[in-house]
Enzyme design. Structure first.
Site, PDB file in Angstrom:
ATOM      1  N   LYS A 108       0.911  12.003   5.481  1.00 17.56           N
ATOM      2  CA  LYS A 108       1.286  10.569   6.238  1.00 17.56           C
ATOM      3  C   LYS A 108       1.692   9.462   5.356  1.00 17.56           C
ATOM      4  O   LYS A 108       2.832   9.012   5.775  1.00 17.56           O
ATOM      5  CB  LYS A 108       0.051  10.167   7.218  1.00 17.56           C
ATOM      6  CG  LYS A 108       0.099   9.077   7.913  1.00 17.56           C
ATOM      7  CD  LYS A 108      -0.570   7.904   7.445  1.00 17.56           C
ATOM      8  CE  LYS A 108      -1.943   7.653   7.276  1.00 17.56           C
ATOM      9  NZ  LYS A 108      -2.807   6.519   6.753  1.00 17.56           N
TER      10      LYS A 108
ATOM     11  N   LYS B 254       0.867  -1.106   0.110  1.00 20.67           N
ATOM     12  CA  LYS B 254       0.022   0.090   0.003  1.00 20.67           C
ATOM     13  C   LYS B 254       0.853   1.273  -0.019  1.00 20.67           C
ATOM     14  O   LYS B 254       0.525   2.191  -0.591  1.00 20.67           O
ATOM     15  CB  LYS B 254      -0.999  -0.133   1.253  1.00 20.67           C
ATOM     16  CG  LYS B 254      -1.866   1.222   1.339  1.00 20.67           C
ATOM     17  CD  LYS B 254      -2.707   1.471   0.444  1.00 20.67           C
ATOM     18  CE  LYS B 254      -3.331   2.832   0.701  1.00 20.67           C
ATOM     19  NZ  LYS B 254      -4.328   3.399  -0.445  1.00 20.67           N
TER      20      LYS B 254
HETATM   21  P1  NAD Z   1     -11.376   9.804   8.232  1.00 18.52           P
HETATM   22  O1  NAD Z   1     -10.432  10.684   9.185  1.00 18.52           O
HETATM   23  O2  NAD Z   1     -12.308  10.215   7.660  1.00 18.52           O
HETATM   24  O3  NAD Z   1     -11.946   8.789   9.334  1.00 18.52           O
HETATM   25  C1  NAD Z   1     -11.200   8.171  10.514  1.00 18.52           C
HETATM   26  C2  NAD Z   1     -12.403   7.911  11.339  1.00 18.52           C
HETATM   27  O4  NAD Z   1     -11.592   7.114  12.502  1.00 18.52           O
HETATM   28  C3  NAD Z   1     -13.193   9.057  11.931  1.00 18.52           C
HETATM   29  O5  NAD Z   1     -14.479   9.009  11.924  1.00 18.52           O
HETATM   30  C4  NAD Z   1     -12.450   9.107  13.241  1.00 18.52           C
HETATM   31  O6  NAD Z   1     -13.532   9.689  14.151  1.00 18.52           O
HETATM   32  C5  NAD Z   1     -12.163   7.696  13.773  1.00 18.52           C
HETATM   33  N1  NAD Z   1     -11.319   7.675  14.945  1.00 18.52           N
HETATM   34  C6  NAD Z   1     -10.177   8.329  15.065  1.00 18.52           C
HETATM   35  N2  NAD Z   1      -9.441   8.035  16.015  1.00 18.52           N
HETATM   36  C7  NAD Z   1     -10.244   7.138  16.638  1.00 18.52           C
HETATM   37  C8  NAD Z   1     -10.150   6.315  18.148  1.00 18.52           C
HETATM   38  N3  NAD Z   1      -9.269   6.533  18.747  1.00 18.52           N
HETATM   39  N4  NAD Z   1     -11.063   5.572  18.374  1.00 18.52           N
HETATM   40  C9  NAD Z   1     -12.374   5.378  17.532  1.00 18.52           C
HETATM   41  N5  NAD Z   1     -12.400   6.103  16.199  1.00 18.52           N
HETATM   42  C10 NAD Z   1     -11.248   6.960  15.774  1.00 18.52           C
HETATM   43  O7  NAD Z   1      -9.977   8.894   7.700  1.00 18.52           O
HETATM   44  P2  NAD Z   1     -10.200   7.959   6.181  1.00 18.52           P
HETATM   45  O8  NAD Z   1     -10.263   8.812   4.919  1.00 18.52           O
HETATM   46  O9  NAD Z   1     -11.587   7.107   6.362  1.00 18.52           O
HETATM   47  O10 NAD Z   1      -9.042   6.873   6.125  1.00 18.52           O
HETATM   48  C11 NAD Z   1      -8.920   6.016   7.134  1.00 18.52           C
HETATM   49  C12 NAD Z   1      -7.560   5.189   6.781  1.00 18.52           C
HETATM   50  O11 NAD Z   1      -7.746   4.622   5.661  1.00 18.52           O
HETATM   51  C13 NAD Z   1      -6.434   6.046   6.805  1.00 18.52           C
HETATM   52  O12 NAD Z   1      -5.317   5.245   7.328  1.00 18.52           O
HETATM   53  C14 NAD Z   1      -6.123   6.458   5.637  1.00 18.52           C
HETATM   54  O13 NAD Z   1      -4.928   6.657   5.139  1.00 18.52           O
HETATM   55  C15 NAD Z   1      -6.790   5.257   4.607  1.00 18.52           C
HETATM   56  N6  NAD Z   1      -7.207   5.235   3.452  1.00 18.52           N
HETATM   57  C16 NAD Z   1      -7.990   6.382   3.018  1.00 18.52           C
HETATM   58  C17 NAD Z   1      -8.477   6.562   1.600  1.00 18.52           C
HETATM   59  C18 NAD Z   1      -9.404   7.784   1.362  1.00 18.52           C
HETATM   60  O14 NAD Z   1      -9.618   7.888  -0.086  1.00 18.52           O
HETATM   61  N7  NAD Z   1     -10.134   8.387   2.112  1.00 18.52           N
HETATM   62  C19 NAD Z   1      -8.371   5.491   0.705  1.00 18.52           C
HETATM   63  C20 NAD Z   1      -7.600   4.421   1.261  1.00 18.52           C
HETATM   64  C21 NAD Z   1      -6.891   4.241   2.475  1.00 18.52           C
END
Ligand code: NAD
Length: 298
Positions: free
Chosen positions: A239, A170
């Site tokens: 990140k 990834k």
């Molecule tokens: P986001 O910030 O939209 O969602 C993260 C969620 O986690 C939030 O709802 C937040 O409230 C929750 N959270 C944070 N800390 C927490 C805790 N201690 N306990 C419980 N909940 C908690 O992020 P995202 O875009 O959904 O990305 C999530 C992961 O997926 C990341 O690692 C990101 O790099 C990866 N990712 C994102 C994408 C994208 O297009 N957005 C694509 C592939 C991978």
């Protein structure tokens, strides 16, 4: 299957929704309860802590922003490990550090808890359509058992090898994706300033040897529309690039260009664009070149 799901953000929420639609019984948790509203309406149960998502569940999944969030949710007070027992299975869908997930794997293994890494690619549109690529590392027999569940969120679920290998795949992918974004913006600002219409230039590149998914899928949804609502936040893109350059240092691999891409993301973060979509990074080049890459709607 009974599935615990922690982290219901831009990616987690649609992935959890697709698991429910595939017939799984979900227990969900997030720091923000409102992030679960639509899932509770679909029949998910709410848990007040990560620990409460584990007992009686076949697998627990996390989709959390950065490595320290994952560590806190697994090892912290009321965390996954507290709720786990020998044989419990935990998979991290976040983009995390390979070294961090390998360490979590070893800590959890001391209590008989099985950890797999399963980061995803395809963005929020892929998450909604259940067409994500899912890159899995860990015990292959457990992967085989879990694959039908992962098929509910992705159309390309791949076993990558031992624990951490999913994260390595990834990170290599995202480093490339963000690097292409920077170089592509340079090419487009050059072409437009040298006199070519952006729509023509984008069409030519999309159908030529420089073509890539950024120009076909990402820029048309975000940069070209001036739409910087995430999507994929700049802070998360920064990140991911840093996870790549850090991994290069850890393994002694020169990463000249990736470190330039990293600095471009540092600059975007200093501008305060962390919460904006990762296409915001292109605004730096637009400013320097004096060219805005926007296409009329339609
Ligand atoms: P986001 O910030 O939209 O969602 C993260 C969620 O986690 C939030 O709802 C937040 O409230 C929750 N959270 C944070 N800390 C927490 C805790 N201690 N306990 C419980 N909940 C908690 O992020 P995202 O875009 O959904 O990305 C999530 C992961 O997926 C990341 O690692 C990101 O790099 C990866 N990712 C994102 C994408 C994208 O297009 N957005 C694509 C592939 C991978």
């Amino acid at each position: 299957m009974k599935v615990g799901f922690i982290g219901l953000g831009n990616m987690g929420n649609p992935m959890a929704g697709n698991l429910i639609k595939a017939g799984h019984q979900l227990t969900v948790h997030d720091l923000r309860r409102e992030a679960a509203t639509n899932l509770l309406e679909l029949g998910a149960e709410w848990a007040d802590t990560p620990a409460a998502c584990v007992p009686g569940h076949d697998v627990v999944l996390t989709s959390l922003p950065v490595p320290r969030d994952v560590e806190a949710v697994v090892l912290g007070e009321n965390g996954i490990l507290e709720g786990a027992s020998p044989g419990s299975v935990y998979m991290d869908l976040s983009t995390n550090s390979p070294t961090a997930i390998r360490r979590l794997h070893d800590v959890c293994a001391e209590q008989g808890v099985i950890v797999l890494d399963a980061p995803v690619s395809g963005g929020v549109y892929g998450a909604a359509a259940a067409t994500l690529a899912v890159m899995v590392g860990g015990d292959e027999a457990v992967f085989d058992r879990m694959k039908p569940t992962l098929d509910a969120i992705g159309s390309h679920v791949v076993y990558c090898g031992p624990i951490g290998n999913g994260m390595v795949c990834k990170i290599c992918n995202n480093m490339l994706s963000m690097g292409i974004g920077v170089l592509l913006t340079e090419a487009l600002t050059l072409g437009v300033k040298a006199g070519v219409d952006l729509a023509v230039l984008a069409d030519v590149i999309a159908n030529s040897s420089g073509g890539n998914r950024r120009i076909v899928e990402k820029f048309p949804r975000y940069l070209f529309k001036g739409n910087f609502e995430p999507g994929f936040a700049t802070a998360l893109a920064a990140k991911d690039v840093r996870l790549g350059t850090d991994l290069g240092r850890e393994y002694g691999v020169p990463m000249d260009l990736a470190n330039l891409v990293d600095q471009r993301h540092v600059e975007a973060m200093h501008r305060g664009w962390g919460p904006e979509d990762s296409d915001a990074v292109s605004k730096l080049q637009e400013e320097k070149a004096g060219v805005q890459l926007r296409l009329p709607e339609g």
